[in-house]
Scaffold this motif. Structure first.
Motif, mmCIF file in Angstrom:
data_model
loop_
_atom_site.group_PDB
_atom_site.id
_atom_site.type_symbol
_atom_site.label_atom_id
_atom_site.label_comp_id
_atom_site.label_asym_id
_atom_site.label_seq_id
_atom_site.Cartn_x
_atom_site.Cartn_y
_atom_site.Cartn_z
ATOM 1 N N ASN A 82 0.853 -1.176 0.000
ATOM 2 C CA ASN A 82 0.000 0.000 0.000
ATOM 3 C C ASN A 82 0.893 1.232 0.000
ATOM 4 O O ASN A 82 2.076 1.165 0.325
ATOM 5 C CB ASN A 82 -0.897 0.007 1.235
ATOM 6 C CG ASN A 82 -1.976 -1.054 1.186
ATOM 7 O OD1 ASN A 82 -1.733 -2.219 1.500
ATOM 8 N ND2 ASN A 82 -3.162 -0.664 0.785
ATOM 9 N N THR A 83 0.332 2.376 -0.353
ATOM 10 C CA THR A 83 1.121 3.597 -0.339
ATOM 11 C C THR A 83 1.356 4.046 1.108
ATOM 12 O O THR A 83 0.632 3.660 2.033
ATOM 13 C CB THR A 83 0.422 4.730 -1.095
ATOM 14 O OG1 THR A 83 -0.779 5.096 -0.385
ATOM 15 C CG2 THR A 83 0.056 4.297 -2.516
ATOM 16 N N GLU A 97 -1.719 5.669 2.448
ATOM 17 C CA GLU A 97 -2.782 4.719 2.802
ATOM 18 C C GLU A 97 -2.513 4.077 4.166
ATOM 19 O O GLU A 97 -3.430 3.913 4.977
ATOM 20 C CB GLU A 97 -2.913 3.649 1.723
ATOM 21 C CG GLU A 97 -3.520 4.145 0.426
ATOM 22 C CD GLU A 97 -3.427 3.125 -0.693
ATOM 23 O OE1 GLU A 97 -4.195 3.256 -1.670
ATOM 24 O OE2 GLU A 97 -2.577 2.207 -0.617
#
Length: 537
Positions: free
Chosen positions: A163-164, A167
């Motif tokens: 995930n970023t 996020e």
């Protein structure tokens, strides 16, 4: 070394719960065999606490910065400090999801279990969610975006992309905001998370990511609890007898002969029987103000020949320096020979001698508190109230500039150790006060594992990480001798200011912008090809 779980079992669990953990698989507790009673849920929660934070690793972390040095590469912090990291030689590894998987299993299975008190159930669930949030915070800060994982039934399912960073941060913030109201104000047992600890996680994570309003509000919430206060004795915090101090919000629990901390032995110098694995640097000494409240560069009190004289009292409370009395003797780490005999603490005499000529005083003094330095009850502090005050000061100054409230908390920290109050005229702008707050945070919390993160997140006036300046340098020690006729311990060390750079050199350090994040271990990428390596590795 015995692990943290055994201490938590001894402190928290009943005999029946201990029997349960002795018979059930600790890393694969299936719902069919474990999720039946409140006692079962408590037992699994204890498993979630196992190794959720490594207190020994915490003591090493400043070695990844300019104020600490780890002389042995195989102990994993030397390559982080000098910038020789690679994907196959990552240095210390934080990339582990064991705690998160355990917490996931707990949260997924605890709901149907009846508790005698619903508040106790909500509190226990909040504790486990806080453990998980902290682990995601640790992963996200050191590596950038990481996978937000679910519970998977096959290894193939577990191959998920990252995930970023945004996020993961949003996930952590949401979790903390939801769980904090359900936590009790004070822990029911030693080693448990309560509201103050969760608020400290919220505060630190927000500060690290530059969300100053959130950080300030979390710090203020801790202050408003009126449960914590600065210890009147700074040195007391880092001793066995001081572990009950009201300044400590959370310390990682260890106990002699049960779940002991053996890293303290690695910190002592050679003559004391230690390894000098973790040592402060002369860079740190140079950061302490003079006792007149001014930096050494500006004070007439500074004497480069006697650099340990007239300093902020916290220097002596934090660092064992040459010339002071230690174990009823004058500490000599400068002369190759003492009384015609080889000096075991001379940096070049033995592998276990401190290469910086310095040792930490925090957690080491007094040596008599440890019957066995290799099996101690030292409980490294993860969060303490001074960090709350400093975080409030930093966040408030970044948002609004200088204010009476900021000066007040800084003065509280400084006056505690006998330093002058902040000079309001000298530090009257956001920029000048920022400089003071950063220095104050560094010296107040030195040796407690926060400096690496601070120099990564702090920027200079050009937007460059502070780490790019302070870690792109040669690391030096001082050269000199001890004057045994001198009665002032702060002046016994006579430093040769003309010593060559080559004789003073410890190592050449490097730091590139890509070192902001640690490399994901190649072994993890081999297991999950969907993971992308961080740039630069």
């Amino acid at each position: 070394m015995k692990r943290l779980i055994y201490l938590l079992i001894s402190v928290v669990l009943t005999t029946s719960c201990s029997d349960f953990l002795n018979t059930a698989p600790k890393d694969a507790l299936s719902p069919a065999t474990t999720w039946k009673t409140e006692a079962d849920a408590n037992s699994f929660a204890i498993g979630c606490y196992q190794d959720w934070i490594d207190g020994e690793k915490l003591l090493y972390q400043d070695c990844g910065s300019d104020i600490g040095y780890n002389q042995f590469p195989w102990e994993e912090w030397n390559p982080i400090g000098n910038g020789t990291l690679t994907a196959s030689a990552t240095g210390a590894n934080f990339y582990d999801f064991t705690t998160i998987r355990r917490c996931n299993a707990f949260v997924e299975n605890v709901q149907p279990i009846p508790f005698s008190n619903e508040a106790d159930k909500l509190d226990l669930i909040a504790q486990v969610r806080a453990l998980r949030a902290y682990k995601y915070f640790e992963l996200n800060f050191w590596y950038g975006g990481v996978p937000i994982i679910d519970t998977y039934t096959t290894a193939e399912e577990a191959k998920v992309p990252r995930n970023t960073e945004a996020e993961v941060k949003a996930y952590i913030y949401k979790e903390l905001d939801e769980l904090i109201p359900n936590l009790k104000e004070m822990p029911s047992q030693k080693g448990r998370i309560a509201r103050g600890t969760a608020l400290a996680i919220k505060m630190r994570s927000a500060l690290y990511w530059g969300d100053y309003q959130r950080a300030m509000e979390a710090a203020q919430a801790i202050m408003n609890m009126h449960k914590y206060e600065l210890d009147k004795d700074y040195t007391n915090l880092f001793t066995i007898k001081g572990q009950s101090s009201n300044e400590i919000i959370y310390a990682i629990p260890y106990a002699e002969n049960i779940a002991y901390n053996e890293i303290v032995g690695r910190m002592y110098n050679n003559a004391d029987g230690g390894w000098s694995s973790i040592t402060p640097t002369q860079n740190l000494v140079d950061m302490y103000e003079m006792n007149d409240g001014t930096p050494r560069e500006e004070s007439p009190l500074y004497d480069a020949v006697h650099p340990f004289s007239n300093r902020d009292p916290r220097m002596e409370m934090t660092i064992l320096f040459p010339g002071q009395v230690w174990q009823s003797k004058i500490l000599n780490t400068l002369d190759k020979e003492v009384n015609g005999k080889e000096n075991p603490n001379y940096p070049l005499v033995a592998d276990n001698a401190s290469k910086t000529s310095l040792s930490w005083a925090k957690y080491l003094a007094p040596l008599e508190q440890y019957p066995n330095m290799w099996q101690t009850a030292t409980s490294p502090i993860l969060f303490r109230y001074a960090e709350v005050l400093l975080s409030f000061a930093e966040a408030s100054n970044e948002l609004k500039g200088p204010s009476d409230n900021v000066y007040k908390v800084l003065d509280e920290i400084r006056l505690r150790v006998g330093m002058p109050a902040v000079n309001r005229s000298k530090y009257g702008t956001k920029e000048t006060l920022r400089e003071l707050i950063r220095r104050e945070r560094t010296i107040e919390l030195a040796g407690e594992g926060l400096r690496r993160a601070d120099i990564l997140r702090w920027k200079d006036n050009n937007g460059k990480m502070i780490a790019e300046t302070v870690l792109n340098k040669v690391l030096y020690r001082v050269i000199g001798s001890i004057d045994y006729t001198q009665t002032d311990p702060h002046k016994r060390a006579v430093i040769d200011v003309n010593a060559s750079a080559e004789t003073r050199k410890l190592e050449t350090r490097q730091f590139i912008p890509e070192n902001r994040y640690l490399p994901i271990p190649q072994s993890s990428i081999d297991k999950n090809p969907k993971l992308e390596q961080n740039k630069g590795y």
